[in-house]
Structure formats: structure tokens, C-alpha cells
Design an enzyme around this catalytic site. Structure first.
Site, PDB file in Angstrom:
ATOM      1  N   HIS A 134       0.617  -1.574   0.236  1.00 45.40           N
ATOM      2  CA  HIS A 134      -0.495   0.093  -0.632  1.00 45.40           C
ATOM      3  C   HIS A 134       0.770   0.981  -0.436  1.00 45.40           C
ATOM      4  CE1 HIS A 134      -2.536   3.410   1.598  1.00 45.40           C
ATOM      5  NE2 HIS A 134      -3.886   2.197   1.678  1.00 45.40           N
ATOM      6  N   ASP A 211       2.301  -4.807   7.878  1.00 45.10           N
ATOM      7  CA  ASP A 211       1.726  -3.818   8.199  1.00 45.10           C
ATOM      8  C   ASP A 211       0.473  -5.065   8.719  1.00 45.10           C
ATOM      9  OD1 ASP A 211      -0.360  -2.281   7.007  1.00 45.10           O
ATOM     10  OD2 ASP A 211       0.527  -1.920   5.227  1.00 45.10           O
ATOM     11  N   GLN A 214      -4.143  -5.151   6.963  1.00 47.37           N
ATOM     12  CA  GLN A 214      -5.636  -6.035   6.227  1.00 47.37           C
ATOM     13  C   GLN A 214      -5.904  -7.222   7.751  1.00 47.37           C
ATOM     14  OE1 GLN A 214      -7.882  -5.154   4.305  1.00 47.37           O
ATOM     15  NE2 GLN A 214      -7.462  -3.124   3.418  1.00 47.37           N
ATOM     16  N   LYS A 237     -10.525  -1.317  10.206  1.00 45.94           N
ATOM     17  CA  LYS A 237     -10.878  -2.048   9.351  1.00 45.94           C
ATOM     18  C   LYS A 237     -10.711  -3.039  10.456  1.00 45.94           C
ATOM     19  CE  LYS A 237      -7.356  -0.559   6.147  1.00 45.94           C
ATOM     20  NZ  LYS A 237      -7.613   0.487   4.705  1.00 45.94           N
ATOM     21  N   CYS A 375      -5.338   3.194  -4.132  1.00 41.37           N
ATOM     22  CA  CYS A 375      -3.560   3.243  -2.638  1.00 41.37           C
ATOM     23  C   CYS A 375      -2.634   1.866  -3.347  1.00 41.37           C
ATOM     24  CB  CYS A 375      -3.753   2.723  -0.980  1.00 41.37           C
ATOM     25  SG  CYS A 375      -5.074   4.673  -1.384  1.00 41.37           S
TER      26      CYS A 375
END
Ligand code: PLP
Length: 417
Positions: A134, A211, A214, A237, A375
């Protein structure tokens, strides 16, 4: 398909989706005279009553600033906010609460690491990321490279959207100081074998930032097992509020890092001659935080733990398999991202029809999907497409909603011929 998720799924309890849908008030509204079918969960998920109520209750009953107050409300607010830190620690299996830093979200957490940890990088050092990142896990490193003279390296993905491990390993070298990689791609759904990649990176002396924006809503996360140096995610999220997120970092890393922002709460003492820093994790939490958001995040973690992360993974694996089978049979549909190990994201294009047109026609039928570059412009470039349509699933989605998506796509085909 979905190997890691499937192995979790095999022992998972069943998720009572119709009961769970009652927990999310927004799912009962209509859009353009159709029942809402919300399939934009990778952008942000909807919130259960318990999260909405936790924030409302804070504002209605014990709104006060935290950490500094001697009065009762301030102590209640401090206790509630700090209890969430313990909850987060437990949720991701960190070893101490000092390792949990609250941020505005994933983006701020990555910028914090780039600004603070990044100060030890020098010209000629290397930062390794992957082609599926991202923008939040690209641009802060580009800025750091500009400041420090470090060089950004990018490990490629294959046609299915999987990281090419041999090439990743080949790009690790004595100059690699930091690796930034996503746990699960928001544009492709690919899940990276993070534990193995962390081991490879550590062997060559690099620290690793994962990261988890998600992954955290779809998979059980265990930072101790992954052994990553940094793990970041956003509350919104994970069925929680916007404006709150988490940076997990190993204690030794945080201890060695200089402050990120200056201001109240991050200091022990201030004089014009100089200032000293507060203990961890407060050294990295300047200014009044998002107190209501933090409390809402705590309620979100309670919620998903109550449903069960493995039940969520199993339910979403079923939805993805069901949607992927329909996608395969749909004329002119090309899936972008077909990794063996994949989370509940279906990204695709329809031959001869711009994704924005697809999204607009779906919206007219109450089906909310995302269209665009998500993104992740380098991913679009990798596949030679300007944009994709992305349907992303959450614990409250159902097979009939997948049917509604494909019914909508049939309408798109009809309109465009
Ligand atoms: N990383 C990934 C993989 C994402 O999907 C997102 C958001 O879509 C981000 C980072 C940025 O998250 P936020 O905008 O909450 O900071």
C-alpha cells in the site's frame, strides 16, 4: 487456495452470520431502494453496536482528559483507555504493554517508525519492500531515503500476486537495514509467509516492519510467533473507530528510538535548557490522544474475540471460495490476485468496461464495492491496468450478498453489451 486461512478454518467453530448481522445497525439500511450489500470492507469495516455504544458511553458518562487528572472522571477515562492497551497486548500476543503505542492508524505508525527508527539509517543503507505494498508502506520509506541517502529496493511478485521468495532473499544483503512488508495485500488479497520472511531478514541483520492493516481483521495475529520488530494496524478495519491505530514494537527497539513528536504527555520534565522523555510507551504518544477511539477499539477487540478469529477466517474463506467460483465462470472477468494463500478479497476487471462504470452500476443496485488503484499504484502497473473492481468481505457478509454482486455484474454486462 487460502491455505493458511483454511488450516485455521478446519477447526473453527461456525459463525452464526444472521445473528451477527443484527449487531451492525448500518446493515439494515437501503441504498437506492435496495438493501445495502457492503463489500468495501478492505477500505473500512462497519461497526457493531458495542463499539458505537462504548464511544457514546464515554462521552455521555466519563468524558475527561487522561493521565493528568486527579479528579474522578479523569481517572475513570484513564483506566478505560489504558485497559485497551492491555487488551491489544493480549490480542496480538505482545509480551508487555510498553510495546503497544497508540497512533492515528497504520499510516501514522509507519511514519513514526520511518521518522524515528529511520534516524539510524545512512547513505548507502537499503530498505527492502515488496511490489504489493500500500502507498502507506512505500512513501514514508521514499521520504526516509530522500532524507538519509538510503536506497529503496523492491521485491517483485509473480502473476498470481505472490511474493517471489527467492528474489526477496536475493535482495537481502549486508546493507539492508529495514524490511517493510504487508501481512495481507489490500489490492490482491495475497497473504505473505511473514514468519519465514522475518527469519530471512533477521538472518541478514535487517529489522522488519509488518503492515497488518488488512490481516488483523481476518487472521489471528501473534507477534511473538512472527518475531517481527514492528507490527502496525488501524482500528477502523477491525470493526473499530477511525483515527486510532497501533504500533507494536519490540521493547528494545522502542527504548533505542528517539521521540517522534514533541508535546504534552511524552515528557518527564521540561525546561528551557532541555527536556527529558517519559517512560514507554508514552514517549511516543504526544498530545491528547483519541480517547473515545481507543475505548471503541477495545470494544471492537472484545467483539471479534467473542466471535472468534478462527470462526471469522473460516466464514470468509467460504465466501471467497464461493465468490471465486462465480468469478471464474463469469464471461470477460479477469481476477487480479490469485495467490494460493489469500484473504477475502476479490479484485478483478471486466473486459472492455472501466472499473468506475462497473462500480457506478453496482452502486445503483445497492452493492458497495471499491474501484480504483486501492492506494497500490505499483500493483496496477504490475498488471497493466489503471484500476480494478474490488469486493472485500467481512464477518457479516453472506452468500446471498455474493449472489447480489454477480447479479449486479450481469446487469453491467447487459448495459454495456
Ligand atoms: N496498509 C494497507 C495494507 C491498507 O490496506 C491500508 C488501508 O487501506 C493502509 C495500510 C493504510 O491504513 P490507514 O489509512 O488506516 O492508515
Amino acid at each position: 487456495m487460502v491455505t493458511a486461512v483454511n488450516s485455521v478454518a478446519q477447526q473453527a467453530p461456525v459463525l452464526d452470520v444472521m445473528r451477527r448481522r443484527q449487531d451492525f445497525p448500518i446493515l439494515h439500511r437501503e441504498v437506492h431502494q435496495h438493501p445495502l450489500v457492503y463489500l468495501d470492507n478492505a477500505a473500512t469495516s462497519q461497526k457493531p453496536w458495542s463499539v458505537i455504544e462504548a464511544e457514546r458511553h464515554y462521552y455521555a458518562h466519563y468524558n475527561a482528559n487522561i493521565h493528568r487528572g486527579i479528579h474522578h472522571l479523569s481517572q475513570e477515562a484513564t483506566d478505560a483507555y489504558e485497559a485497551v492497551r492491555d487488551k491489544v497486548r493480549d490480542f496480538i500476543h505482545a509480551s508487555s504493554r510498553e510495546e503497544i503505542v497508540f497512533t492515528r492508524g497504520t499510516t501514522e505508525a509507519i511514519n513514526l517508525v520511518a521518522s524515528s527508527y529511520g534516524q539510524c539509517l545512512q547513505a548507502g543503507d537499503e530498505i527492502l519492500i515488496t511490489e504489493m505494498e500500500h502507498h502507506s508502506n512505500i512513501v514514508p520509506w521514499q521520504l526516509l531515503c530522500q532524507r538519509s541517502g538510503a536506497v529503496l529496493r523492491v521485491a517483485p511478485i509473480d502473476d498470481a500476486g505472490q511474493l517471489i521468495i527467492e528474489q526477496f532473499a536475493g535482495l537481502l544483503g549486508p546493507r539492508t537495514r529495514l524490511v517493510g512488508l504487508t501481512h495481507m495485500s489490500n489490492a490482491l488479497g495475497s497473504i505473505n509467509p511473514v514468519k519465514a520472511l522475518v527469519e530471512l531478514a533477521h538472518r541478514s541483520g535487517a529489522v522488519v516492519l509488518v503492515d497488518g492493516a488488512q490481516a488483523v481483521a481476518h487472521l489471528p495475529v501473534d507477534v511473538a510467533d512472527l518475531d517481527c520488530d514492528f507490527y502496525v494496524f488501524s482500528g477502523h478495519k477491525l470493526y473499530g473507530p477511525t483515527g486510532i491505530g497501533v504500533l507494536y514494537a519490540k521493547l528494545a527497539r522502542l527504548e533505542a528510538m528517539p521521540p517522534y513528536q514533541g508535546g504534552g504527555d511524552m515528557i518527564k520534565s521540561v525546561s528551557f535548557a532541555g527536556s527529558t522523555w517519559n517512560d514507554l510507551p508514552y514517549k511516543f504518544e504526544a498530545g491528547t490522544p483519541n480517547i473515545a477511539g481507543g475505548i471503541g477499539l477495545g470494544a471492537a477487540i472484545d467483539y471479534v474475540r467473542n466471535v472468534g478469529m478462527s470462526a471469522i477466517a473460516a466464514h470468509e474463506a467460504d465466501l471467497l471460495a464461493y465468490a471465486s467460483a462465480q468469478a471464474k465462470a463469469f464471461p470477460g472477468l479477469s481476477q487480479i490476485g490469485t495467490a494460493r494463500d489469500k484473504g477475502a478479497i476479490l479484485s478483478f476487471t471486466l473486459a472492455g468496461i472501466h472499473p468506475h462504470d462497473v462500480g457506478t452500476i453496482l452502486d445503483a443496485q445497492g452493492v458497495a464495492v471499491r474501484t480504483g488503484h486501492h492506494c497500490a499504484m505499483p500493483v496496477m502497473e504490475r498488471y497493466g491496468v489503471p484500476a480494478t473492481v474490488r469486493a472485500s468481505f467481512a464477518l457479516y457478509n453472506t452468500r446471498p450478498e455474493v449472489d447480489a454482486l454477480f447479479h449486479g455484474l450481469a446487469k453491467v454486462r447487459e448495459i454495456f453489451g
